[in-house]
Design a protein around this motif. Structure first.
Motif, PDB file in Angstrom:
ATOM      1  N   GLU A  96       0.840  -1.210   0.000  1.00 44.20           N
ATOM      2  CA  GLU A  96       0.000   0.000   0.000  1.00 44.20           C
ATOM      3  C   GLU A  96       0.867   1.249   0.000  1.00 44.20           C
ATOM      4  O   GLU A  96       0.598   2.219  -0.723  1.00 44.20           O
ATOM      5  CB  GLU A  96      -0.941  -0.004   1.196  1.00 44.20           C
ATOM      6  CG  GLU A  96      -1.814   1.234   1.317  1.00 44.20           C
ATOM      7  CD  GLU A  96      -2.824   1.376   0.190  1.00 44.20           C
ATOM      8  OE1 GLU A  96      -3.406   2.471   0.078  1.00 44.20           O
ATOM      9  OE2 GLU A  96      -3.054   0.427  -0.585  1.00 44.20           O
ATOM     10  N   ALA A  97       1.905   1.254   0.819  1.00 43.54           N
ATOM     11  CA  ALA A  97       2.817   2.402   0.868  1.00 43.54           C
ATOM     12  C   ALA A  97       3.480   2.620  -0.486  1.00 43.54           C
ATOM     13  O   ALA A  97       3.622   3.765  -0.944  1.00 43.54           O
ATOM     14  CB  ALA A  97       3.870   2.192   1.957  1.00 43.54           C
ATOM     15  N   MET A  98       3.865   1.553  -1.142  1.00 49.13           N
ATOM     16  CA  MET A  98       4.509   1.666  -2.452  1.00 49.13           C
ATOM     17  C   MET A  98       3.537   2.179  -3.512  1.00 49.13           C
ATOM     18  O   MET A  98       3.907   2.989  -4.363  1.00 49.13           O
ATOM     19  CB  MET A  98       5.109   0.322  -2.863  1.00 49.13           C
ATOM     20  CG  MET A  98       6.340  -0.053  -2.045  1.00 49.13           C
ATOM     21  SD  MET A  98       7.019  -1.683  -2.449  1.00 49.13           S
ATOM     22  CE  MET A  98       7.589  -1.398  -4.125  1.00 49.13           C
ATOM     23  N   ARG A  99       2.277   1.734  -3.459  1.00 45.59           N
ATOM     24  CA  ARG A  99       1.257   2.228  -4.405  1.00 45.59           C
ATOM     25  C   ARG A  99       1.058   3.726  -4.237  1.00 45.59           C
ATOM     26  O   ARG A  99       1.022   4.483  -5.205  1.00 45.59           O
ATOM     27  CB  ARG A  99      -0.068   1.500  -4.189  1.00 45.59           C
ATOM     28  CG  ARG A  99      -0.164   0.161  -4.872  1.00 45.59           C
ATOM     29  CD  ARG A  99      -1.588  -0.380  -4.852  1.00 45.59           C
ATOM     30  NE  ARG A  99      -2.065  -0.691  -3.505  1.00 45.59           N
ATOM     31  CZ  ARG A  99      -1.813  -1.828  -2.861  1.00 45.59           C
ATOM     32  NH1 ARG A  99      -1.088  -2.761  -3.425  1.00 45.59           N
ATOM     33  NH2 ARG A  99      -2.291  -2.026  -1.654  1.00 45.59           N
ATOM     34  N   ARG A 100       0.927   4.152  -2.993  1.00 36.66           N
ATOM     35  CA  ARG A 100       0.704   5.577  -2.732  1.00 36.66           C
ATOM     36  C   ARG A 100       1.937   6.401  -3.117  1.00 36.66           C
ATOM     37  O   ARG A 100       1.811   7.504  -3.650  1.00 36.66           O
ATOM     38  CB  ARG A 100       0.351   5.793  -1.260  1.00 36.66           C
ATOM     39  CG  ARG A 100      -1.035   5.295  -0.900  1.00 36.66           C
ATOM     40  CD  ARG A 100      -1.275   5.361   0.604  1.00 36.66           C
ATOM     41  NE  ARG A 100      -2.589   4.901   0.953  1.00 36.66           N
ATOM     42  CZ  ARG A 100      -3.655   5.686   1.102  1.00 36.66           C
ATOM     43  NH1 ARG A 100      -3.534   6.999   0.944  1.00 36.66           N
ATOM     44  NH2 ARG A 100      -4.823   5.186   1.420  1.00 36.66           N
ATOM     45  N   TYR A 101       3.108   5.876  -2.837  1.00 36.52           N
ATOM     46  CA  TYR A 101       4.345   6.571  -3.181  1.00 36.52           C
ATOM     47  C   TYR A 101       4.442   6.733  -4.702  1.00 36.52           C
ATOM     48  O   TYR A 101       4.822   7.794  -5.200  1.00 36.52           O
ATOM     49  CB  TYR A 101       5.545   5.789  -2.640  1.00 36.52           C
ATOM     50  CG  TYR A 101       6.856   6.530  -2.734  1.00 36.52           C
ATOM     51  CD1 TYR A 101       7.334   7.268  -1.658  1.00 36.52           C
ATOM     52  CD2 TYR A 101       7.622   6.488  -3.895  1.00 36.52           C
ATOM     53  CE1 TYR A 101       8.539   7.950  -1.743  1.00 36.52           C
ATOM     54  CE2 TYR A 101       8.827   7.168  -3.983  1.00 36.52           C
ATOM     55  CZ  TYR A 101       9.281   7.896  -2.907  1.00 36.52           C
ATOM     56  OH  TYR A 101      10.466   8.571  -2.987  1.00 36.52           O
ATOM     57  N   ALA A 102       4.089   5.701  -5.440  1.00 34.89           N
ATOM     58  CA  ALA A 102       4.138   5.758  -6.906  1.00 34.89           C
ATOM     59  C   ALA A 102       3.211   6.851  -7.447  1.00 34.89           C
ATOM     60  O   ALA A 102       3.555   7.528  -8.419  1.00 34.89           O
ATOM     61  CB  ALA A 102       3.773   4.399  -7.500  1.00 34.89           C
ATOM     62  N   ARG A 103       2.047   7.032  -6.824  1.00 32.39           N
ATOM     63  CA  ARG A 103       1.123   8.088  -7.257  1.00 32.39           C
ATOM     64  C   ARG A 103       1.691   9.473  -6.993  1.00 32.39           C
ATOM     65  O   ARG A 103       1.508  10.386  -7.778  1.00 32.39           O
ATOM     66  CB  ARG A 103      -0.222   7.955  -6.542  1.00 32.39           C
ATOM     67  CG  ARG A 103      -1.143   6.969  -7.183  1.00 32.39           C
ATOM     68  CD  ARG A 103      -2.588   7.164  -6.758  1.00 32.39           C
ATOM     69  NE  ARG A 103      -2.789   7.205  -5.322  1.00 32.39           N
ATOM     70  CZ  ARG A 103      -3.201   6.183  -4.581  1.00 32.39           C
ATOM     71  NH1 ARG A 103      -3.435   5.026  -5.136  1.00 32.39           N
ATOM     72  NH2 ARG A 103      -3.390   6.325  -3.297  1.00 32.39           N
ATOM     73  N   ARG A 104       2.369   9.631  -5.872  1.00 32.94           N
ATOM     74  CA  ARG A 104       2.859  10.960  -5.491  1.00 32.94           C
ATOM     75  C   ARG A 104       4.233  11.284  -6.081  1.00 32.94           C
ATOM     76  O   ARG A 104       4.502  12.426  -6.434  1.00 32.94           O
ATOM     77  CB  ARG A 104       2.927  11.087  -3.962  1.00 32.94           C
ATOM     78  CG  ARG A 104       3.296  12.496  -3.545  1.00 32.94           C
ATOM     79  CD  ARG A 104       3.130  12.757  -2.081  1.00 32.94           C
ATOM     80  NE  ARG A 104       3.358  14.173  -1.841  1.00 32.94           N
ATOM     81  CZ  ARG A 104       3.638  14.698  -0.691  1.00 32.94           C
ATOM     82  NH1 ARG A 104       3.709  13.937   0.386  1.00 32.94           N
ATOM     83  NH2 ARG A 104       3.847  15.994  -0.554  1.00 32.94           N
TER      84      ARG A 104
END
Length: 132
Positions: A96-104
């Motif tokens: 989840e952290a990696m998904r959100r990081y990829a968006r930002r």
């Protein structure tokens, strides 16, 4: 529950780096640049990092009661999240952290040493025009 103003919400989704402050054993601050993501639903900020980092050691040791702060600055705009920091090694949390990081920011390469620092935010401070 932490609620950000619309301006603050936009600010924490724009691509900006921040600093994370944790405390060393002697109480002195350890400040490092980080990318982070904000999860408004849970009221947490997530930072992906490696298990071997000093920030992880500081969080694990609980210096200062495991308190930490993230501060993002852009010109006259700034926002600081304060709270209790914890460590997550849960694969779902890391994903989840990696998904959100990829968006930002950008996509991260898989790394078996990656973990997540979770900052459970209980205080928000910011520049006057952003705080209502």
């Amino acid at each position: 529950m932490i609620r950000l103003s619309p301006e603050q919400t936009v600010f924490v989704t724009e691509r900006h780096l921040a600093t994370l402050t944790t405390l060393r054993e002697d109480g002195s601050p350890h400040v490092v640049p980080v990318g982070f993501t904000w999860d408004a639903e849970l009221g947490i900020a997530r930072i992906t990092t490696r298990e071997s980092s000093v920030k992880v050691r500081n969080a694990a040791a609980g210096h200062g009661g495991s308190r930490a702060a993230i501060c993002q600055v852009d010109g006259g705009r700034w926002l600081t999240f304060e709270g209790t920091v914890s460590i997550s090694r849960d694969p779902e949390e890391i994903a989840e952290a990696m998904r959100r990081y990829a968006r930002r920011y950008r996509e991260l390469t898989p790394d078996p040493r990656r973990i997540v620092l979770r900052l459970a935010v209980d205080r928000v401070m910011g520049s006057d025009y952003m705080v209502r």
